[in-house]
Design an enzyme around this catalytic site. Sequence first.
Site, PDB file in Angstrom:
ATOM      1  N   GLY A 111     -25.308  92.062  15.155  1.00  0.00           N
ATOM      2  CA  GLY A 111     -25.206  93.466  15.534  1.00  0.00           C
ATOM      3  C   GLY A 111     -24.818  94.300  14.324  1.00  0.00           C
ATOM      4  O   GLY A 111     -25.647  94.653  13.489  1.00  0.00           O
ATOM      5  N   GLY A 112     -23.528  94.600  14.206  1.00  0.00           N
ATOM      6  CA  GLY A 112     -23.015  95.505  13.172  1.00  0.00           C
ATOM      7  C   GLY A 112     -23.537  95.227  11.776  1.00  0.00           C
ATOM      8  O   GLY A 112     -23.940  96.157  11.057  1.00  0.00           O
TER       9      GLY A 112
ATOM     10  N   SER B 290     -20.045  89.065  15.841  1.00  0.00           N
ATOM     11  CA  SER B 290     -19.372  89.309  14.559  1.00  0.00           C
ATOM     12  C   SER B 290     -19.861  88.413  13.421  1.00  0.00           C
ATOM     13  O   SER B 290     -19.086  88.020  12.555  1.00  0.00           O
ATOM     14  CB  SER B 290     -17.848  89.193  14.721  1.00  0.00           C
ATOM     15  OG  SER B 290     -17.379  90.158  15.644  1.00  0.00           O
TER      16      SER B 290
ATOM     17  N   GLU C  16     -23.796  84.252  22.832  1.00  0.00           N
ATOM     18  CA  GLU C  16     -22.957  85.330  22.334  1.00  0.00           C
ATOM     19  C   GLU C  16     -21.714  85.433  23.210  1.00  0.00           C
ATOM     20  O   GLU C  16     -21.744  86.083  24.262  1.00  0.00           O
ATOM     21  CB  GLU C  16     -23.705  86.670  22.381  1.00  0.00           C
ATOM     22  CG  GLU C  16     -24.989  86.708  21.566  1.00  0.00           C
ATOM     23  CD  GLU C  16     -25.390  88.129  21.202  1.00  0.00           C
ATOM     24  OE1 GLU C  16     -25.628  88.365  20.018  1.00  0.00           O
ATOM     25  OE2 GLU C  16     -25.437  88.997  22.083  1.00  0.00           O
TER      26      GLU C  16
ATOM     27  N   GLY D 263     -18.709  92.591  18.401  1.00  0.00           N
ATOM     28  CA  GLY D 263     -18.203  93.871  17.901  1.00  0.00           C
ATOM     29  C   GLY D 263     -16.696  93.908  17.748  1.00  0.00           C
ATOM     30  O   GLY D 263     -16.103  94.970  17.552  1.00  0.00           O
TER      31      GLY D 263
ATOM     32  N   GLU E 253     -24.332  93.295  26.884  1.00  0.00           N
ATOM     33  CA  GLU E 253     -24.142  94.718  27.211  1.00  0.00           C
ATOM     34  C   GLU E 253     -25.014  95.126  28.395  1.00  0.00           C
ATOM     35  O   GLU E 253     -24.642  95.980  29.187  1.00  0.00           O
ATOM     36  CB  GLU E 253     -24.407  95.567  25.953  1.00  0.00           C
ATOM     37  CG  GLU E 253     -23.251  95.422  24.970  1.00  0.00           C
ATOM     38  CD  GLU E 253     -23.642  95.387  23.510  1.00  0.00           C
ATOM     39  OE1 GLU E 253     -24.719  95.886  23.143  1.00  0.00           O
ATOM     40  OE2 GLU E 253     -22.841  94.838  22.710  1.00  0.00           O
TER      41      GLU E 253
ATOM     42  N   ASN F 266     -29.905  93.057  15.877  1.00  0.00           N
ATOM     43  CA  ASN F 266     -29.943  93.901  17.077  1.00  0.00           C
ATOM     44  C   ASN F 266     -29.288  95.232  16.711  1.00  0.00           C
ATOM     45  O   ASN F 266     -28.072  95.304  16.541  1.00  0.00           O
ATOM     46  CB  ASN F 266     -29.164  93.193  18.199  1.00  0.00           C
ATOM     47  CG  ASN F 266     -29.044  94.059  19.449  1.00  0.00           C
ATOM     48  OD1 ASN F 266     -29.630  95.141  19.521  1.00  0.00           O
ATOM     49  ND2 ASN F 266     -28.289  93.593  20.428  1.00  0.00           N
ATOM     50  N   TRP F 267     -30.130  96.256  16.587  1.00  0.00           N
ATOM     51  CA  TRP F 267     -29.619  97.549  16.134  1.00  0.00           C
ATOM     52  C   TRP F 267     -28.907  98.313  17.257  1.00  0.00           C
ATOM     53  O   TRP F 267     -28.367  99.390  17.020  1.00  0.00           O
ATOM     54  CB  TRP F 267     -30.757  98.407  15.572  1.00  0.00           C
ATOM     55  CG  TRP F 267     -31.346  97.881  14.289  1.00  0.00           C
ATOM     56  CD1 TRP F 267     -31.009  96.713  13.632  1.00  0.00           C
ATOM     57  CD2 TRP F 267     -32.366  98.505  13.494  1.00  0.00           C
ATOM     58  NE1 TRP F 267     -31.757  96.580  12.498  1.00  0.00           N
ATOM     59  CE2 TRP F 267     -32.606  97.659  12.375  1.00  0.00           C
ATOM     60  CE3 TRP F 267     -33.110  99.683  13.619  1.00  0.00           C
ATOM     61  CZ2 TRP F 267     -33.552  97.972  11.398  1.00  0.00           C
ATOM     62  CZ3 TRP F 267     -34.057  99.982  12.642  1.00  0.00           C
ATOM     63  CH2 TRP F 267     -34.266  99.142  11.538  1.00  0.00           C
ATOM     64  N   LYS F 268     -28.965  97.802  18.471  1.00  0.00           N
ATOM     65  CA  LYS F 268     -28.322  98.456  19.623  1.00  0.00           C
ATOM     66  C   LYS F 268     -28.682  99.957  19.632  1.00  0.00           C
ATOM     67  O   LYS F 268     -29.788 100.316  19.248  1.00  0.00           O
ATOM     68  CB  LYS F 268     -26.818  98.202  19.581  1.00  0.00           C
ATOM     69  CG  LYS F 268     -26.504  96.696  19.502  1.00  0.00           C
ATOM     70  CD  LYS F 268     -25.078  96.360  19.761  1.00  0.00           C
ATOM     71  CE  LYS F 268     -24.901  94.841  19.647  1.00  0.00           C
ATOM     72  NZ  LYS F 268     -23.577  94.383  20.005  1.00  0.00           N
TER      73      LYS F 268
ATOM     74  N   HIS G  89     -28.851  90.568  27.380  1.00  0.00           N
ATOM     75  CA  HIS G  89     -27.746  90.787  26.439  1.00  0.00           C
ATOM     76  C   HIS G  89     -26.475  91.109  27.230  1.00  0.00           C
ATOM     77  O   HIS G  89     -26.534  91.732  28.288  1.00  0.00           O
ATOM     78  CB  HIS G  89     -28.098  91.935  25.488  1.00  0.00           C
ATOM     79  CG  HIS G  89     -27.119  92.049  24.357  1.00  0.00           C
ATOM     80  ND1 HIS G  89     -25.917  92.710  24.479  1.00  0.00           N
ATOM     81  CD2 HIS G  89     -27.141  91.543  23.096  1.00  0.00           C
ATOM     82  CE1 HIS G  89     -25.251  92.617  23.332  1.00  0.00           C
ATOM     83  NE2 HIS G  89     -25.976  91.915  22.478  1.00  0.00           N
TER      84      HIS G  89
HETATM   85  P1  13P Z   1     -21.856  92.145  16.484  1.00  0.00           P
HETATM   86  O1  13P Z   1     -22.529  91.344  15.398  1.00  0.00           O
HETATM   87  O2  13P Z   1     -21.687  93.585  16.141  1.00  0.00           O
HETATM   88  O3  13P Z   1     -20.606  91.478  16.967  1.00  0.00           O
HETATM   89  O4  13P Z   1     -22.885  92.147  17.739  1.00  0.00           O
HETATM   90  C1  13P Z   1     -23.384  90.952  18.209  1.00  0.00           C
HETATM   91  C2  13P Z   1     -24.446  91.227  19.211  1.00  0.00           C
HETATM   92  O5  13P Z   1     -24.170  91.654  20.314  1.00  0.00           O
HETATM   93  C3  13P Z   1     -25.844  90.985  18.799  1.00  0.00           C
HETATM   94  O6  13P Z   1     -26.698  91.050  19.894  1.00  0.00           O
END
Ligand code: 13P
Length: 251
Positions: free
Chosen positions: A234-235, A213, A167, A173, A97, A9-11, A95
Amino acid sequence: MRKPFIAGNWKMFLTRSTGIELAKAIAHGLGDAGDRDVLVCPSFALLGDVADAVKGSNVLIGAQNMHFENEGAFTGEVSADMLLSVSCSYVILGHSERRHVFHEKDPTINKKILFALKKNLKPILCVGELLEEREAGSTETVVKDQVTSGLREVGKDSMGSVTIAYEPVWAIGTGKTATPEDADGVHSFIRSIISELYGREISEKTRILYGGSVKPGNVDELMAKGNIDGALVGGASLEADSFLRVIKFES
Ligand code: 13P
């Protein structure tokens, strides 16, 4: 046996050029890893170019959100047909967020899930508790509510297209990961909810991803757990070497 599924997920990161570069590096580095599904979910603006960049490879394309109406005067929103037109096969919905920054509620998420399925887009329904909910001992209540509401009116026949992502919000994050045992426990609980709703056979086929993470240093032990079928990253998905290492987990 559930096929492992690693999704990035590149957000709201990367631009057209850096997104294309990353997508090409992933497609190139992936080789023929046909024993696992690999998905990247760039922002809307990059979808078409990233889809072109991975054409001919095993990399699948997904979006990070979608509106539940077919079309209309919804400034700033994106429809299922638009996503399909740029080669998306998956869409992340609910998600954390979206839930906590943009205040999306379960009924809205459910409408999106139903509409995605109607359009043959495969939804990844995200669920997870806040830190204060975990500390109050209500992880299972929260997760059960989100899974049940998200899947309201989703028929048995559609469940083959549904992926769940657990999640925990406190692990996103932050560098904090749920222990593999904790995550596996919640995944097993989610599988029991699916079993209650749809029966054991479907629950055994449903893939449940862990997110929060996930990185090269912890993916192997997470993926070694019986109920963790993949990762929503994510990251660590924003850099080719780390995402490729996550994809090539060893368990
Ligand atoms: P991180 O891997 O950066 O913690 O993000 C997880 C996430 O929200 C994937 O959708």
